[in-house]
Design an enzyme around this catalytic site. Structure first.
Site, PDB file in Angstrom:
ATOM      1  N   HIS A 193      44.104  11.545  80.603  1.00 19.20           N
ATOM      2  CA  HIS A 193      42.791  11.595  80.794  1.00 19.20           C
ATOM      3  C   HIS A 193      42.220  10.138  80.996  1.00 19.20           C
ATOM      4  O   HIS A 193      41.326   9.767  80.199  1.00 19.20           O
ATOM      5  CB  HIS A 193      42.152  12.231  79.223  1.00 19.20           C
ATOM      6  CG  HIS A 193      41.349  13.316  79.565  1.00 19.20           C
ATOM      7  ND1 HIS A 193      41.857  14.512  80.061  1.00 19.20           N
ATOM      8  CD2 HIS A 193      39.968  13.597  79.558  1.00 19.20           C
ATOM      9  CE1 HIS A 193      40.841  15.480  79.952  1.00 19.20           C
ATOM     10  NE2 HIS A 193      39.710  14.877  79.853  1.00 19.20           N
ATOM     11  N   ASP A 197      35.311  11.144  83.343  1.00 16.50           N
ATOM     12  CA  ASP A 197      35.091  12.522  84.188  1.00 16.50           C
ATOM     13  C   ASP A 197      35.986  12.918  85.019  1.00 16.50           C
ATOM     14  O   ASP A 197      36.340  11.904  85.929  1.00 16.50           O
ATOM     15  CB  ASP A 197      33.571  12.352  84.366  1.00 16.50           C
ATOM     16  CG  ASP A 197      33.084  13.992  84.335  1.00 16.50           C
ATOM     17  OD1 ASP A 197      33.543  15.078  83.735  1.00 16.50           O
ATOM     18  OD2 ASP A 197      32.050  14.331  84.543  1.00 16.50           O
ATOM     19  N   GLY A 198      36.119  14.018  85.439  1.00 16.78           N
ATOM     20  CA  GLY A 198      36.766  14.585  86.595  1.00 16.78           C
ATOM     21  C   GLY A 198      38.397  14.775  86.260  1.00 16.78           C
ATOM     22  O   GLY A 198      39.210  15.078  87.394  1.00 16.78           O
ATOM     23  N   ASN A 199      38.896  14.620  85.085  1.00 12.05           N
ATOM     24  CA  ASN A 199      40.358  14.426  84.826  1.00 12.05           C
ATOM     25  C   ASN A 199      41.075  15.780  85.294  1.00 12.05           C
ATOM     26  O   ASN A 199      42.028  15.929  85.679  1.00 12.05           O
ATOM     27  CB  ASN A 199      40.289  14.230  83.340  1.00 12.05           C
ATOM     28  CG  ASN A 199      39.836  12.740  83.068  1.00 12.05           C
ATOM     29  OD1 ASN A 199      40.681  11.578  83.526  1.00 12.05           O
ATOM     30  ND2 ASN A 199      38.940  12.559  82.397  1.00 12.05           N
ATOM     31  N   GLY A 200      40.314  17.041  84.942  1.00  6.54           N
ATOM     32  CA  GLY A 200      40.882  18.274  85.169  1.00  6.54           C
ATOM     33  C   GLY A 200      41.126  18.384  86.574  1.00  6.54           C
ATOM     34  O   GLY A 200      42.105  18.793  87.079  1.00  6.54           O
ATOM     35  N   ARG A 201      39.948  18.420  87.538  1.00 12.55           N
ATOM     36  CA  ARG A 201      40.036  18.371  88.819  1.00 12.55           C
ATOM     37  C   ARG A 201      40.959  17.293  89.492  1.00 12.55           C
ATOM     38  O   ARG A 201      41.879  17.992  90.560  1.00 12.55           O
ATOM     39  CB  ARG A 201      38.716  18.342  89.555  1.00 12.55           C
ATOM     40  CG  ARG A 201      37.924  19.501  89.319  1.00 12.55           C
ATOM     41  CD  ARG A 201      36.656  19.279  89.764  1.00 12.55           C
ATOM     42  NE  ARG A 201      35.740  18.447  89.213  1.00 12.55           N
ATOM     43  CZ  ARG A 201      34.600  18.273  89.193  1.00 12.55           C
ATOM     44  NH1 ARG A 201      33.910  18.611  90.716  1.00 12.55           N
ATOM     45  NH2 ARG A 201      33.791  17.424  88.462  1.00 12.55           N
ATOM     46  N   SER A 203      43.717  16.049  88.065  1.00 16.24           N
ATOM     47  CA  SER A 203      45.183  16.518  87.413  1.00 16.24           C
ATOM     48  C   SER A 203      45.578  17.900  88.605  1.00 16.24           C
ATOM     49  O   SER A 203      46.680  17.862  88.722  1.00 16.24           O
ATOM     50  CB  SER A 203      45.175  17.131  86.243  1.00 16.24           C
ATOM     51  OG  SER A 203      44.635  15.820  85.262  1.00 16.24           O
ATOM     52  N   ARG A 204      44.672  18.724  88.821  1.00 15.91           N
ATOM     53  CA  ARG A 204      45.101  20.036  89.620  1.00 15.91           C
ATOM     54  C   ARG A 204      45.118  19.398  91.013  1.00 15.91           C
ATOM     55  O   ARG A 204      46.164  19.859  91.714  1.00 15.91           O
ATOM     56  CB  ARG A 204      43.979  20.846  89.546  1.00 15.91           C
ATOM     57  CG  ARG A 204      43.847  21.605  88.129  1.00 15.91           C
ATOM     58  CD  ARG A 204      42.948  22.556  88.141  1.00 15.91           C
ATOM     59  NE  ARG A 204      41.471  22.458  88.317  1.00 15.91           N
ATOM     60  CZ  ARG A 204      40.590  22.092  87.164  1.00 15.91           C
ATOM     61  NH1 ARG A 204      41.027  21.997  85.863  1.00 15.91           N
ATOM     62  NH2 ARG A 204      39.403  21.619  87.309  1.00 15.91           N
TER      63      ARG A 204
END
Length: 379
Positions: A193, A197-201, A203-204
């Site tokens: 992480h 912000d924006g870590n999920g997107r 990572s994908r």
């Protein structure tokens, strides 16, 4: 320290082999298919990935609206926030797609931060900087109670070292299958992480980039983000990530994460193949219709959008067929006159849906749902 890549079980190996076979078959089919409708399929898959990944983060824009936004349509009924998030993620995905065949490519901190700036630059602020590692603590809160941290990322001081280790790992070949490595990269990045912000997107996106770099399929066919964005799968996605623990513990077995991703790869390949077949059958039905009704064959493009996505806009049809404004307007007016299409709205915001004389056979094919197999039940 990063998560070690787990050994695959016999069942995992069988599912992975099946995914390889399916993807290779799809690649050969795409190579022999007409460019007209495969181009539309590529655009749809890109839009679907953007819509799905953003929806996981709470930005709800339909795939057809994303298609219109990507095409440059301004009169799309979405909020300014959702518009900004959609276009930022589309820009990130487009750049990732261009990297799939770069010969002297390498991963770096600079590349990852640049991708993050594309994604989050419009939200850049001193307390939540874009394109820079976070400067403080970050938490993933419980969806039912935001006062509870479901996951606490490593402290900010550890991020530069962990990201250096991850970049080195990304650039070193290993014996693991590329799809397994891509899944592990997703897990490594989302667990560190590194941004506010924006870590999920991100990572994908990294997972999509690694699959695209593998080179088996064109980048548009490589993402599992659309699969992850389905509500049931999103819930399971969070559950699997949640079971790694409430803090960074890389010295654990993450076989469950690999199995989850293998299901995603398998079912997304099933989904793309089914849409490819359905799209081709719809195209053929519409081509037969234009021949019977003495309609210009290029109008298949407009009708195909209506059958597969529910509507078409003049601007998209104009772009897809390389027409000028007057030609596109004349073509669509002709389909309206024949009651094949029906207009909705006025002036720039107008779009077209199926009219009373739209060929039913094409709509029936387009609306027939696909049943997905559980790859582990099959083995």
């Amino acid at each position: 320290m990063l998560f070690p890549t787990p050994d695959l079980s016999v069942a995992d190996e069988r599912v992975l082999s099946d995914v390889d076979r399916m993807r290779d078959t799809l690649r050969h089919q795409l190579q022999s298919a007409p460019a007209g409708w495969t181009g539309g399929l590529r655009k749809f898959l890109t839009a679907d990935a953007v819509a799905a990944s953003n929806s996981i983060e709470g930005f709800k824009v339909s795939t057809v609206d994303v298609e219109d936004l990507i095409a440059g349509e301004r009169d799309v009924d979405v909020s300014e926030e959702n518009r900004a998030e959609t276009l930022a993620y589309e820009q990130t995905m487009t750049y990732i797609q261009t990297l799939h065949d770069v010969e002297d490519f390498s991963y770096s901190k600079g590349l990852l931060n640049a991708l993050h700036w594309m994604l989050q630059g419009h939200r850049h602020a001193a307390r939540r900087p874009a394109g820079q590692w976070r400067r403080g603590a970050v938490y993933v809160t419980d969806v039912r109670d935001t006062s509870i941290a479901a996951y606490t990322a490593p402290e900010a001081a550890a991020v530069p070292g962990l990201m250096a280790e991850l970049v080195e790992w990304l650039n070193v070949e290993s014996g693991a299958h590329p799809l397994v490595r891509a899944a592990m990269a997703h897990l490594q990045l989302v667990s560190i992480h590194p941004w506010a912000d924006g870590n999920g997107r991100m990572s994908r996106s990294l997972q999509t980039l690694m699959i695209a770099r593998e080179g088996v399929l064109a980048p548009e066919f490589s993402s599992i983000e659309a699969w992850l964005g389905r509500p049931g799968n999103t819930w399971e996605y969070y559950q699997v990530l949640g079971r790694r623990g409430s803090e960074y513990r890389p010295n654990q077995d993450v076989s469950e994460w690999i199995r989850f991703n293998l299901v995603a790869y398998h079912q997304q390949t099933q989904t793309v193949h089914a849409r490819f077949v359905r799209s081709g059958r719809v195209w053929e039905a519409l081509a037969d219709f234009t021949t019977r009704e003495s309609v210009d064959e290029r109008l298949v493009t407009a009708m195909h959008d209506v059958a597969m996505s529910g509507r078409v806009r003049r601007s998209r049809y104009e772009q897809n067929e390389g027409l000028n404004l007057q030609q596109a307007q004349r073509d669509l007016r002709e389909l309206v006159r024949r009651e094949v299409l029906s207009p909705v709205g006025r002036t720039r915001a107008r779009f077209y849906v199926a009219g009373s004389k739209f060929p039913e056979s094409a709509l029936e094919i387009a609306h027939t749902p696909t049943t997905l197999k559980d790859p582990y039940a099959a083995v």
